[in-house]
Scaffold this motif. Structure first.
Motif, mmCIF file in Angstrom:
data_model
loop_
_atom_site.group_PDB
_atom_site.id
_atom_site.type_symbol
_atom_site.label_atom_id
_atom_site.label_comp_id
_atom_site.label_asym_id
_atom_site.label_seq_id
_atom_site.Cartn_x
_atom_site.Cartn_y
_atom_site.Cartn_z
ATOM 1 N N LEU A 1 7.249 12.286 -15.998
ATOM 2 C CA LEU A 1 6.141 11.379 -16.295
ATOM 3 C C LEU A 1 6.123 10.236 -15.283
ATOM 4 C CD1 LEU A 1 6.435 11.165 -20.181
ATOM 5 C CD2 LEU A 1 4.858 12.553 -18.844
ATOM 6 N N SER A 2 4.924 9.808 -14.904
ATOM 7 C CA SER A 2 4.804 8.757 -13.887
ATOM 8 C C SER A 2 5.408 7.430 -14.354
ATOM 9 C CB SER A 2 3.335 8.554 -13.514
ATOM 10 O OG SER A 2 2.606 8.131 -14.646
ATOM 11 N N CYS A 3 5.462 7.220 -15.641
ATOM 12 C CA CYS A 3 5.995 5.944 -16.150
ATOM 13 C C CYS A 3 7.439 6.082 -16.636
ATOM 14 C CB CYS A 3 5.105 5.429 -17.272
ATOM 15 S SG CYS A 3 4.978 6.573 -18.655
ATOM 16 N N SER A 4 8.067 7.189 -16.339
ATOM 17 C CA SER A 4 9.429 7.449 -16.801
ATOM 18 C C SER A 4 10.383 6.365 -16.322
ATOM 19 C CB SER A 4 9.885 8.809 -16.297
ATOM 20 O OG SER A 4 11.188 9.081 -16.739
ATOM 21 N N LYS B 1 10.287 3.242 -17.028
ATOM 22 C CA LYS B 1 9.659 1.927 -16.960
ATOM 23 C C LYS B 1 9.356 1.444 -18.382
ATOM 24 C CE LYS B 1 7.414 3.160 -12.638
ATOM 25 N NZ LYS B 1 6.125 3.470 -12.007
ATOM 26 N N LEU C 1 7.295 0.018 -21.491
ATOM 27 C CA LEU C 1 5.908 0.158 -21.915
ATOM 28 C C LEU C 1 5.256 -1.215 -21.928
ATOM 29 C CD1 LEU C 1 6.371 2.684 -24.836
ATOM 30 C CD2 LEU C 1 5.547 3.158 -22.534
ATOM 31 N N ALA C 2 4.097 -1.312 -21.319
ATOM 32 C CA ALA C 2 3.406 -2.600 -21.204
ATOM 33 C C ALA C 2 2.645 -2.927 -22.483
ATOM 34 C CB ALA C 2 2.438 -2.563 -20.023
ATOM 35 N N ASP C 3 2.493 -4.185 -22.727
ATOM 36 C CA ASP C 3 1.606 -4.699 -23.775
ATOM 37 C C ASP C 3 1.970 -4.243 -25.187
ATOM 38 O OD1 ASP C 3 0.124 -5.855 -21.691
ATOM 39 O OD2 ASP C 3 -1.058 -4.035 -21.448
ATOM 40 N N CYS D 1 -4.175 -1.812 -27.730
ATOM 41 C CA CYS D 1 -3.417 -0.835 -26.946
ATOM 42 C C CYS D 1 -4.171 0.482 -26.858
ATOM 43 C CB CYS D 1 -2.039 -0.602 -27.566
ATOM 44 S SG CYS D 1 -0.917 -1.991 -27.389
ATOM 45 N N VAL E 1 -5.468 2.295 -23.401
ATOM 46 C CA VAL E 1 -5.104 3.670 -23.034
ATOM 47 C C VAL E 1 -6.358 4.515 -22.849
ATOM 48 C CG1 VAL E 1 -3.999 5.779 -23.875
ATOM 49 C CG2 VAL E 1 -2.825 3.578 -24.087
ATOM 50 N N GLU F 1 -7.916 3.631 -19.530
ATOM 51 C CA GLU F 1 -7.134 4.144 -18.413
ATOM 52 C C GLU F 1 -7.297 5.651 -18.253
ATOM 53 O OE1 GLU F 1 -3.174 2.832 -19.253
ATOM 54 O OE2 GLU F 1 -3.584 0.764 -18.634
ATOM 55 N N GLN F 2 -7.553 6.330 -19.342
ATOM 56 C CA GLN F 2 -7.708 7.783 -19.297
ATOM 57 C C GLN F 2 -9.167 8.207 -19.125
ATOM 58 O OE1 GLN F 2 -5.092 9.831 -19.145
ATOM 59 N NE2 GLN F 2 -3.903 7.940 -19.119
#
Length: 101
Positions: free
Chosen positions: A25-28, A30, A32-34, A42, A46, A49-50
């Motif tokens: 996963l690209s956010c692996s 990191k 989680l924001a917010d 939230c 999402v 963003e999608q």
């Protein structure tokens, strides 16, 4: 009270972990924001963003199609029904926009 599907969801997540579905996963790794934001905020972020659109934007497209159709209709009963649908959508959209604020 637990959700009736909690067990199934947990099983599917465990299977995905075992199969390595979460490894690339690209956010692996990191944070989680917010996470301090309300759930609705939230979820809206999402969706944006999608490529998702707020419900009132989608309803506006439906309303524009109804308005265009109304210009093509000559039957007074059909026009009255379309006017009612447009009025209902306008009310719903106003309420939805207010909720977004």
């Amino acid at each position: 009270m637990a959700h009736p599907l909690d067990h199934l969801i947990q099983k599917r997540v465990e299977e995905a972990i075992e199969q390595g579905d979460f490894d690339r996963l690209s956010c692996s790794g990191k944070p989680l924001a917010d996470l301090d934001q309300p759930f609705e905020d939230c979820l809206a972020r999402v969706a944006r963003e999608q490529g998702g659109k707020p419900a009132f934007v989608l309803q506006n497209g439906k309303m524009q199609a109804l308005i265009q159709r109304m210009g093509e209709v000559t039957d007074p009963l059909v026009r009255k029904a379309l006017e009612q649908q447009i009025a209902d959508l306008r009310t719903w959209m106003a309420l939805e926009k207010e909720h977004e604020r």
